[in-house]
Scaffold this motif. Structure first.
Motif, mmCIF file in Angstrom:
data_model
loop_
_atom_site.group_PDB
_atom_site.id
_atom_site.type_symbol
_atom_site.label_atom_id
_atom_site.label_comp_id
_atom_site.label_asym_id
_atom_site.label_seq_id
_atom_site.Cartn_x
_atom_site.Cartn_y
_atom_site.Cartn_z
ATOM 1 N N ARG A 29 0.861 -1.181 0.000
ATOM 2 C CA ARG A 29 0.000 0.000 0.000
ATOM 3 C C ARG A 29 0.892 1.224 0.000
ATOM 4 N N ASP A 30 0.475 2.236 -0.752
ATOM 5 C CA ASP A 30 1.295 3.429 -0.893
ATOM 6 C C ASP A 30 0.377 4.644 -1.004
ATOM 7 N N SER A 31 0.977 5.820 -1.046
ATOM 8 C CA SER A 31 0.187 7.041 -1.197
ATOM 9 C C SER A 31 -0.455 7.064 -2.574
ATOM 10 N N PRO A 199 3.784 2.851 9.612
ATOM 11 C CA PRO A 199 3.375 2.812 11.006
ATOM 12 C C PRO A 199 2.037 3.476 11.243
ATOM 13 N N LEU A 200 1.473 4.088 10.213
ATOM 14 C CA LEU A 200 0.239 4.837 10.397
ATOM 15 C C LEU A 200 -0.957 4.148 9.767
ATOM 16 N N GLU A 201 -0.790 2.903 9.301
ATOM 17 C CA GLU A 201 -1.947 2.190 8.795
ATOM 18 C C GLU A 201 -2.962 2.036 9.915
ATOM 19 N N PRO A 202 -4.243 2.194 9.624
ATOM 20 C CA PRO A 202 -5.240 2.167 10.687
ATOM 21 C C PRO A 202 -5.348 0.805 11.342
ATOM 22 N N GLU A 203 -5.502 0.824 12.650
ATOM 23 C CA GLU A 203 -5.710 -0.396 13.408
ATOM 24 C C GLU A 203 -7.153 -0.853 13.258
ATOM 25 N N PRO A 204 -7.380 -2.175 13.207
ATOM 26 C CA PRO A 204 -8.761 -2.646 13.232
ATOM 27 C C PRO A 204 -9.410 -2.274 14.544
ATOM 28 N N LEU A 223 -17.823 3.311 8.245
ATOM 29 C CA LEU A 223 -17.633 3.830 6.893
ATOM 30 C C LEU A 223 -16.147 3.889 6.544
ATOM 31 N N PHE A 224 -15.337 4.255 7.541
ATOM 32 C CA PHE A 224 -13.895 4.337 7.324
ATOM 33 C C PHE A 224 -13.322 2.967 6.973
ATOM 34 N N ARG A 225 -13.798 1.913 7.647
ATOM 35 C CA ARG A 225 -13.299 0.579 7.364
ATOM 36 C C ARG A 225 -13.673 0.142 5.948
ATOM 37 N N ARG A 226 -14.885 0.488 5.523
ATOM 38 C CA ARG A 226 -15.287 0.146 4.160
ATOM 39 C C ARG A 226 -14.420 0.883 3.137
ATOM 40 N N LEU A 227 -14.200 2.167 3.402
ATOM 41 C CA LEU A 227 -13.333 2.940 2.514
ATOM 42 C C LEU A 227 -11.923 2.365 2.500
ATOM 43 N N ASN A 228 -11.440 1.950 3.665
ATOM 44 C CA ASN A 228 -10.104 1.391 3.773
ATOM 45 C C ASN A 228 -9.972 0.112 2.946
ATOM 46 N N ARG A 229 -10.992 -0.726 2.983
ATOM 47 C CA ARG A 229 -10.953 -1.962 2.192
ATOM 48 C C ARG A 229 -10.962 -1.652 0.696
ATOM 49 N N PHE A 230 -11.759 -0.655 0.305
ATOM 50 C CA PHE A 230 -11.792 -0.266 -1.099
ATOM 51 C C PHE A 230 -10.428 0.248 -1.560
ATOM 52 N N LEU A 231 -9.828 1.118 -0.747
ATOM 53 C CA LEU A 231 -8.513 1.656 -1.103
ATOM 54 C C LEU A 231 -7.450 0.568 -1.126
ATOM 55 N N ALA A 232 -7.553 -0.404 -0.216
ATOM 56 C CA ALA A 232 -6.562 -1.482 -0.165
ATOM 57 C C ALA A 232 -6.554 -2.280 -1.461
ATOM 58 N N VAL A 236 -3.871 1.744 -2.244
ATOM 59 C CA VAL A 236 -3.805 3.113 -1.740
ATOM 60 C C VAL A 236 -3.986 3.113 -0.229
ATOM 61 N N ARG A 237 -3.135 3.870 0.456
ATOM 62 C CA ARG A 237 -3.241 3.995 1.905
ATOM 63 C C ARG A 237 -4.499 4.761 2.285
ATOM 64 N N SER A 238 -4.973 4.481 3.482
ATOM 65 C CA SER A 238 -6.215 5.115 3.928
ATOM 66 C C SER A 238 -6.018 6.580 4.297
ATOM 67 N N HIS A 239 -4.812 6.960 4.765
ATOM 68 C CA HIS A 239 -4.599 8.375 5.071
ATOM 69 C C HIS A 239 -4.232 9.086 3.759
ATOM 70 N N LEU A 240 -5.224 9.787 3.214
ATOM 71 C CA LEU A 240 -5.137 10.300 1.858
ATOM 72 C C LEU A 240 -4.277 11.547 1.727
#
Length: 305
Positions: A29-31, A199-204, A223-232, A236-240
């Motif tokens: 995963r990357d920016s 080190p900043l990937e979101p924790e479950p 909603l954030f978890r769903r977005l995170n799965r889509f980006l994964a 793409v990293r979740s912190h945009l």
């Protein structure tokens, strides 16, 4: 064993790599800026570099730093488009060095340090060059403030990230959990990344043992978890808005747009970066509350001393 080693090295040096081999070296995963605007170019540059040259990752890192310094010089001369192009080129080469390191297995501990410090030097030089060039042209002190703010925000982000990772790893160790990123790093992460796995990937937020009563995740986190799965699924990293997007906004997009865009775009990207950092700190705080440190002494020292 010792007599076979030179043969192994020789066979490796004679290997011809394919574009698929290079694609395998991309981060899990990357920016989004790297995924969509840098990797497509960096992978194609890495292929002939790997097959037709003997350039080492460290040599590429030095080349990236030199290009960053030239970018700073053009920005200082108010050549914004040239400075933006060279900054992009510098960052792209910086991505190539990691791909070559993974592809050939030639990354070194010194390379980690060189890559990390080189990035910080590039940002400071370009921030100074941009501020000086615009101040010399307009006499507006706001550009001096802009350069200082960019440098400070960049340093804060890269000082904060490893400290957050240390906190989370300490809590995991106390709870007998697997250290963050240990398995992922062995599989796919960037050996030239000084922070290792992100080190900043979101924790479950679910599925972990809870200590004490905490509010359950709200709709926002679901909603954030769903977005995170889509980006994964798109790497793409979740912190945009991370440091990479911040650099791209300040040193590539804004200069290409023109001098009028420098302060508004830098300010907007800086605010988003700070908001992202605050959110990540909040998630880290939730994580530490869920996994309360059992040792009173460690809690008193905040596991950072």
């Amino acid at each position: 064993m010792t007599t076979q080693l030179p043969c192994v090295v020789m066979l490796d040096s004679m290997r011809t790599y394919s574009l698929d081999d290079v694609y395998e070296t991309r981060k899990r995963r990357d920016s989004w800026w790297t995924v969509y605007f840098v990797d497509p170019v960096a992978c194609r540059v890495a292929l002939p570099v790997a097959n037709r040259t003997r350039l080492t990752p460290n040599a590429l890192t030095v080349l990236s730093l030199v290009l960053g310094a030239v970018s700073a010089a053009f920005l200082a001369m108010n050549q914004l488009m040239a400075g933006a192009f060279l900054f992009y080129l510098s960052f792209m080469i910086d991505c190539v060095d990691g791909k070559i390191a993974r592809l050939k297995g030639t990354g070194t501990p010194f390379g980690l340090w060189l890559d990390y410090v080189g990035d910080r030097i590039r940002v400071v030089l370009c921030a100074g060059g941009l501020a000086y060039g615009q101040y010399a042209l307009t006499g507006d002190v706001s550009f001096i403030v802009l350069g200082a703010a960019v440098a400070v925000l960049d340093l804060f982000r890269y000082v904060n990230a490893p400290q957050m990772k240390r906190v989370r790893d300490a809590v995991r160790e106390e709870q007998g959990l697997e250290p963050e990123g240990s398995a992922a790093e062995a599989r796919a992460e960037h050996p030239a990344d000084p922070l290792g796995p992100d080190p900043l990937e979101p924790e479950p937020l679910d599925g972990m043992p809870h200590h004490g009563r905490l509010p359950r995740p709200r709709w926002f986190f679901k909603l954030f978890r769903r977005l995170n799965r889509f980006l994964a699924r798109h790497r793409v990293r979740s912190h945009l808005v991370s440091g990479i997007e911040f650099h791209a906004a300040v040193f590539v997009v804004a200069p290409l747009a023109g001098a009028w865009a420098l302060i508004p775009l830098a300010a907007g990207a800086g605010i988003l970066l700070l908001a992202n950092e605050v959110f990540l700190v909040y998630r880290m705080w939730l994580f530490t509350r869920r996994h309360a440190v059992g040792s009173v002494q460690e809690s008193r020292e905040h596991v950072l001393v």
